[in-house]
Design an enzyme around this catalytic site. Structure first.
Site, PDB file in Angstrom:
ATOM      1  N   THR A 183      -3.517  -0.469   2.684  1.00 56.58           N
ATOM      2  CA  THR A 183      -2.900  -1.484   1.769  1.00 56.58           C
ATOM      3  C   THR A 183      -1.791  -0.713   1.140  1.00 56.58           C
ATOM      4  OG1 THR A 183      -3.204  -3.561   0.550  1.00 56.58           O
ATOM      5  CG2 THR A 183      -4.485  -1.473   0.163  1.00 56.58           C
ATOM      6  N   ASN A 184      -1.082  -1.450   0.197  1.00 58.40           N
ATOM      7  CA  ASN A 184      -0.245  -0.710  -0.639  1.00 58.40           C
ATOM      8  C   ASN A 184      -0.682  -0.898  -1.915  1.00 58.40           C
ATOM      9  OD1 ASN A 184       1.771   0.348   0.810  1.00 58.40           O
ATOM     10  ND2 ASN A 184       3.103  -1.570   0.990  1.00 58.40           N
ATOM     11  N   ARG A 185      -0.480  -0.096  -3.095  1.00 56.33           N
ATOM     12  CA  ARG A 185      -0.665  -0.333  -4.229  1.00 56.33           C
ATOM     13  C   ARG A 185       0.193  -1.235  -4.985  1.00 56.33           C
ATOM     14  NH1 ARG A 185      -0.738   5.055  -7.725  1.00 56.33           N
ATOM     15  NH2 ARG A 185      -1.063   3.634  -9.579  1.00 56.33           N
TER      16      ARG A 185
END
Ligand code: CTP
Ligand code: CA
Length: 225
Positions: A33-35
């Site tokens: 995932t991404n932040r």
């Protein structure tokens, strides 16, 4: 308080926003995932609704409640977000891509939990579709706004994204420093379009989103729409 910002600047205009991260499954219990907290995308969708727009938010996984007066569609992966956006895009006048979309996903997602056996493990990744670029391609008439999170060379990279994806506006922010981007409550934005560059000073994401929507509305109407 919201009434103060009920400017009517986007009365009846249809605005589609993406927000939050995407989550790409590795196995049933793990993912890439991404932040992104989703705060900025949710604030942009809420600000559009306040300005009178018919706002739709396609959101990746977040812990935030659906914004008031915004139809919110929940998705998990980049491909799901792509499908949900394509299903809505023909009914939109303005698109704002705020989501932190994972650029890559595992080539395959294991049906069962991967057990801790091997000493080394290699993940094979493949590119995800570019939602924003596909929106601009499929609907060249839409007013398309992208976000660009960069750690350096902000303006030049934002301008490169504007051209490469055929966008009308890029809202760029420096990440990896205090008071900007990611989980923070405040942000700073540089607006880059073909007419020049506008700097929006650091502000709470709610306030910044309202200013951004105002800037978008002005540019959208300046095109005679
Ligand atoms: N974006 C998208 N779909 C993707 C990747 C990005 O819609 N698969 C959108 C984001 O929502 C954002 C814009 O594209 O509005 C720019 O995202 P960014 O990650 O900054 O740029 P990329 O084009 O992915 O390039 P890079 O990550 O290499 O900087
Ligand atoms: Ca990216």
């Amino acid at each position: 308080a919201a009434e103060i910002f009920a400017t009517g600047e986007l009365d009846g205009v249809r605005v589609l926003v993406t927000g939050g991260p995407t989550w790409e499954a590795i196995d049933p219990v793990r993912g890439l995932t991404n932040r992104s907290s989703g705060k900025m995308g949710y604030a942009v969708a809420a600000a559009a609704a306040e300005a009178g727009a018919r706002a739709v938010l396609v959101s990746g996984p977040t812990t935030l409640p659906d914004p008031d007066r915004v139809r919110t569609v929940r998705v998990v992966s980049a491909r799901e977000m792509h499908d949900a956006v394509m299903a809505e895009i023909d009914a939109a006048d303005i698109f704002v891509g705020v989501a932190a979309v994972a650029d890559y996903r595992p080539v395959e997602s294991a049906p069962r939990k991967i057990k801790k056996e091997a000493e080394r493990l290699t993940l094979d990744l493949v590119r995800n579709p570019d939602i924003l670029a596909d929106v601009a391609k499929r609907r060249p008439d839409i007013y398309a706004v992208g976000f660009a999170a960069e750690t350096e060379d902000l303006e030049a990279r934002a301008r490169a994204k504007l051209e490469a994806k055929g966008l009308d506006l890029v809202a760029a922010n420096l990440v990896g420093r205090p008071g900007s981007g990611f989980e923070a409550d405040t942000n700073t934005l540089l607006l880059v379009d073909r007419r020049g560059t506008t700097e929006l000073a650091q502000a709470h994401k709610t306030a910044l989103a309202r200013i951004l929507i105002h800037e978008i509305a002005q540019r959208y109407h300046a095109q005679g729409r």
